[in-house]
Design a protein around this motif. Sequence first.
Motif, short mmCIF file in Angstrom:
data_model
loop_
_atom_site.label_atom_id
_atom_site.label_comp_id
_atom_site.label_asym_id
_atom_site.label_seq_id
_atom_site.Cartn_x
_atom_site.Cartn_y
_atom_site.Cartn_z
N GLY A 1 -25.78 23.63 8.54
CA GLY A 1 -24.54 24.05 8.92
C GLY A 1 -24.63 24.89 9.81
O GLY A 1 -23.44 25.52 10.37
N GLY A 2 -25.61 24.75 10.84
CA GLY A 2 -25.55 25.22 12.07
C GLY A 2 -26.08 26.91 12.07
O GLY A 2 -25.78 27.40 13.04
N VAL A 3 -26.60 27.32 11.10
CA VAL A 3 -27.33 28.47 11.00
C VAL A 3 -28.60 28.43 10.97
O VAL A 3 -29.52 27.95 10.15
CB VAL A 3 -26.64 29.47 9.75
CG1 VAL A 3 -27.40 30.78 9.78
CG2 VAL A 3 -25.44 29.59 9.99
N THR A 4 -29.25 29.28 12.14
CA THR A 4 -30.87 29.50 11.96
C THR A 4 -31.48 30.03 10.63
O THR A 4 -30.79 31.08 10.38
CB THR A 4 -31.50 29.95 13.23
OG1 THR A 4 -31.17 29.24 14.49
CG2 THR A 4 -32.88 30.13 13.22
N ALA A 5 -32.28 29.48 9.92
CA ALA A 5 -32.91 30.02 8.79
C ALA A 5 -34.29 30.00 8.84
O ALA A 5 -34.96 29.36 9.47
CB ALA A 5 -32.37 29.14 7.61
N MET A 6 -34.94 31.11 8.14
CA MET A 6 -36.19 31.29 8.02
C MET A 6 -36.70 31.86 6.74
O MET A 6 -35.87 32.71 6.24
CB MET A 6 -36.67 32.93 9.15
CG MET A 6 -35.82 32.36 10.61
SD MET A 6 -36.18 33.93 11.65
CE MET A 6 -35.30 33.26 12.97
N VAL A 7 -37.55 31.23 6.13
CA VAL A 7 -37.92 31.32 4.80
C VAL A 7 -39.25 32.30 4.73
O VAL A 7 -40.06 32.22 5.62
CB VAL A 7 -38.53 30.04 4.05
CG1 VAL A 7 -38.73 30.45 2.56
CG2 VAL A 7 -37.34 29.10 4.23
N LEU A 8 -38.90 33.49 4.20
CA LEU A 8 -40.26 34.35 4.25
C LEU A 8 -41.17 34.14 3.09
O LEU A 8 -40.71 34.46 1.84
CB LEU A 8 -39.65 35.97 4.33
CG LEU A 8 -40.51 37.11 4.08
CD1 LEU A 8 -41.65 36.85 5.24
CD2 LEU A 8 -39.87 38.56 4.21
N LYS A 9 -42.52 33.94 3.36
CA LYS A 9 -43.41 33.73 2.33
C LYS A 9 -44.15 35.33 2.36
O LYS A 9 -45.12 35.66 2.95
CB LYS A 9 -44.56 32.88 2.76
CG LYS A 9 -45.62 32.67 1.78
CD LYS A 9 -46.67 31.63 2.26
CE LYS A 9 -46.33 30.30 2.47
NZ LYS A 9 -47.49 29.45 2.47
N TYR A 10 -43.57 36.11 1.61
CA TYR A 10 -44.01 37.50 1.39
C TYR A 10 -45.11 37.62 0.24
O TYR A 10 -45.35 36.46 -0.33
CB TYR A 10 -42.65 38.32 1.11
CG TYR A 10 -42.19 38.00 -0.27
CD1 TYR A 10 -42.47 38.44 -1.56
CD2 TYR A 10 -40.69 37.37 -0.35
CE1 TYR A 10 -41.94 38.13 -2.72
CE2 TYR A 10 -39.84 37.03 -1.43
CZ TYR A 10 -40.72 37.61 -2.52
OH TYR A 10 -39.58 37.17 -3.89
N ARG A 11 -45.61 38.71 0.35
CA ARG A 11 -46.89 39.00 -0.47
C ARG A 11 -46.56 39.05 -1.88
O ARG A 11 -45.60 39.47 -2.58
CB ARG A 11 -47.39 40.39 -0.01
CG ARG A 11 -48.36 40.21 1.58
CD ARG A 11 -48.54 41.61 1.83
NE ARG A 11 -47.55 42.50 2.45
CZ ARG A 11 -47.47 43.68 2.49
NH1 ARG A 11 -48.55 44.47 2.39
NH2 ARG A 11 -46.52 44.36 3.17
#
Length: 243
Positions: A97-107
């Motif tokens: 959809g044109g939005v930069t995404a970042m998946v956080l692999k959190y603790r």
Amino acid sequence: MLNAADRVVRIWPNEPPPWDAPVEPEFDQTQPGDREQAGGRVTRLTNVSTPELHVYPATDSAGNPSQTAVIICPGGGFNILAWDLEGTEIATQFRNGGVTAMVLKYRVPTRKRDDPWTPVIQDIQRSMALVRSGEITQSEIKTVGLLGFSAGGNAVARTATSTGPTYSPIDQVDQSHLPPDFACLVYPAWLSDEDDPFRLREGIDVTEKTCPMFFAHAEDDPHFVMNSVTMFTHLHQAGVPSA
């Protein structure tokens, strides 16, 4: 791979802030016969001790790099991460959809703590600082938002209402601390008080400076729709745009 990230970034240069880290290595605890979603298995990661951002850069219709980024925090009860269902699949849709995404692999796991959300908030705050400092993408990101599911939604809400960093600065990146520009809470957990569902839990303080929020929550959710209703009500009373 369909949902593969373009880049993976460790968010802490050395060890993360002190916590009760698991001794065993990270693994997917999904077993044959576990409940499926949408006809497929769900990757359930646990024993995550090295937090990472999995980056899905996007461009707009004109081919220009997106100036908006959303950091996605999967759910999992502060015990596991529903990595694909509430993470990589969502990031792929944002990128499309044109939005930069970042998946956080959190603790995780942190569930046995009295404050299981604190290590997660630290990971989120560090991630936002990295994005704002320009360390993650080559293009300028002007707007940084958060999207959290269930326990991830709890941590996002607490991050969005926090008054400042929850860890001591470790480098120049941490000079870029700012609250999120927006937050999306999808069936967030543990926001309303157990004894009074119209009151928010301790540590969640909405003010007129809290960022705008969007909610998605089914009324018959067994994890209690009042988490969203109460949060929305407090935002509305403070004059914060929300839906």
